[in-house]
Design an enzyme around this catalytic site. Structure first.
Site, short mmCIF file in Angstrom:
data_model
loop_
_atom_site.label_atom_id
_atom_site.label_comp_id
_atom_site.label_asym_id
_atom_site.label_seq_id
_atom_site.Cartn_x
_atom_site.Cartn_y
_atom_site.Cartn_z
N LYS A 6 50.93 67.01 58.43
CA LYS A 6 51.50 66.87 57.09
C LYS A 6 51.25 68.10 56.23
O LYS A 6 50.45 68.98 56.55
CB LYS A 6 50.97 65.59 56.43
CG LYS A 6 51.62 64.34 57.07
CD LYS A 6 51.26 63.05 56.40
CE LYS A 6 52.01 61.89 57.04
NZ LYS A 6 51.60 60.57 56.47
N ARG A 50 47.12 57.77 63.35
CA ARG A 50 48.54 57.89 63.73
C ARG A 50 48.87 59.37 63.86
O ARG A 50 48.86 60.10 62.88
CB ARG A 50 49.41 57.23 62.66
CG ARG A 50 50.89 57.24 63.00
CD ARG A 50 51.72 56.53 61.94
NE ARG A 50 53.13 56.56 62.27
CZ ARG A 50 53.92 57.62 62.02
NH1 ARG A 50 53.39 58.72 61.45
NH2 ARG A 50 55.19 57.59 62.35
C1 LIG Z 1 55.94 56.30 59.41
N1 LIG Z 1 54.77 57.00 58.85
C2 LIG Z 1 54.71 58.30 58.49
N2 LIG Z 1 53.49 58.60 58.00
C3 LIG Z 1 52.75 57.43 58.06
C4 LIG Z 1 51.44 57.09 57.69
O1 LIG Z 1 50.59 57.99 57.15
N3 LIG Z 1 51.03 55.81 57.88
C5 LIG Z 1 51.86 54.88 58.40
N4 LIG Z 1 51.38 53.61 58.55
N5 LIG Z 1 53.13 55.15 58.78
C6 LIG Z 1 53.56 56.41 58.59
#
Ligand SMILES: Cn1cnc2c(O)nc(N)nc21
Length: 285
Positions: free
Chosen positions: A223, A258
């Site tokens: 990010k 994630r």
């Molecule tokens: C789909 N998506 C993109 N960034 C995310 C994040 O930080 N958390 C979750 N739960 N989904 C995300």
């Protein structure tokens, strides 16, 4: 009993931090392979992430990045259902559907998904009831505003307190709708209506969110804040920074991470787990 999520029969153990691999089923704006190529590429990518050690896959058909346009229900279904069907047959790990649309939640679970990841925290019309009906674990994520406009100029009194309060309210709403607390995961939503300072504050104080009594998911992978801190403009060059951020998230209580870069994160967590397994220091005599 050690914490775990029962994802429609596939268990995601949360005794140690686990890796959620990202499978975007979005047309590659450069290649013109169309839908077929997009679906096949996503299936191949999901299989690769399982090889790399992913504990769960997150399949999404609508980009949620800042400025992203909406995708129709039909378009989203055409992307994610074939991918989930194929992956559910071929991999033993749980599959999460990254969507905010109730129709997509239902179709995805019918196709083999065992978890819902909703960046809107079930605030869309009908989402709470459908998620309750489906009876699978659900990730409730904080977002300020909408993807199209959320990064314009995000403001908070106290970002950690504000996010904590929002997530507490969404847990309450979910439980009122019939979702059992053992099926709830929360997520501060890094980058969703937050500037770099907000994101770093949330990461530094992430343990505050564990007070909500449910597992915490963290997603900082590649990010903008990682790019700003490292000076890496190309998201593909943000692997080391992302791994560092996710180790800090694990240290601060997150148990689902994630990520795009599964192999790198899996190795980093092996080091983290090695240290975490060491006996606690003896209390001072
Ligand atoms: C789909 N998506 C993109 N960034 C995310 C994040 O930080 N958390 C979750 N739960 N989904 C995300």
């Amino acid at each position: 009993t050690s914490p775990q999520l029962d994802c429609a029969g596939r268990i995601l153990r949360l005794d140690v931090p686990r890796v959620m691999g990202i499978v975007n089923v979005t047309p590659d704006s450069f290649a013109d392979g169309g839908e077929h190529a997009t679906v096949d590429a996503a299936i191949a990518h999901g299989l690769k992430l399982v090889e790399e050690g992913a504990d769960v896959l997150d399949v999404g058909g609508e980009s949620t990045r800042p400025g992203a346009d909406d995708v129709s229900v039909e378009e989203e279904l055409n992307r994610v259902v074939p991918v989930i069907e194929a992956l559910a047959k071929r991999v033993p790990i749980p599959i999460s559907i990254d969507t905010s649309k109730p129709e997509v939640m239902s179709a995805a679970v019918a196709a083999g998904a065992g978890m819902i990841n909703d960046v809107y925290a079930l605030r869309r019309e009908g989402a709470l009831d459908v998620a309750a009906e489906l009876g699978v674990p659900v990730v409730l994520m904080h977002m300020q505003g909408e993807p199209r406009t959320m990064q314009a100029n995000p403001q908070y009194d106290d970002v950690v307190a504000d996010v904590h309060r929002f997530l507490a309210e969404r847990i309450f709403a979910a439980e009122m709708a019939g979702i059992v607390k053992k099926n709830i995961v929360v997520d501060p939503g890094f980058g969703f209506g937050k500037n770099a300072q907000h994101n770093l504050q949330l990461l530094a104080q992430l343990r505050r969110l564990t007070e909500l009594g449910v597992p915490v998911l963290a997603g900082l992978s590649r990010k903008k804040t990682i790019g700003e801190l490292t000076g890496r403009d190309d998201p593909h060059d943000r692997v080391f920074g992302s791994v560092a951020a996710h180790l800090i998230a694990a240290q601060n209580g997150a148990t689902i991470l994630r990520v795009h870069d599964v192999a790198a994160t899996v190795d980093a967590l092996k080091v983290w787990n090695g240290v975490a397994a060491m006996p606690a220091p003896r209390a001072e005599a």
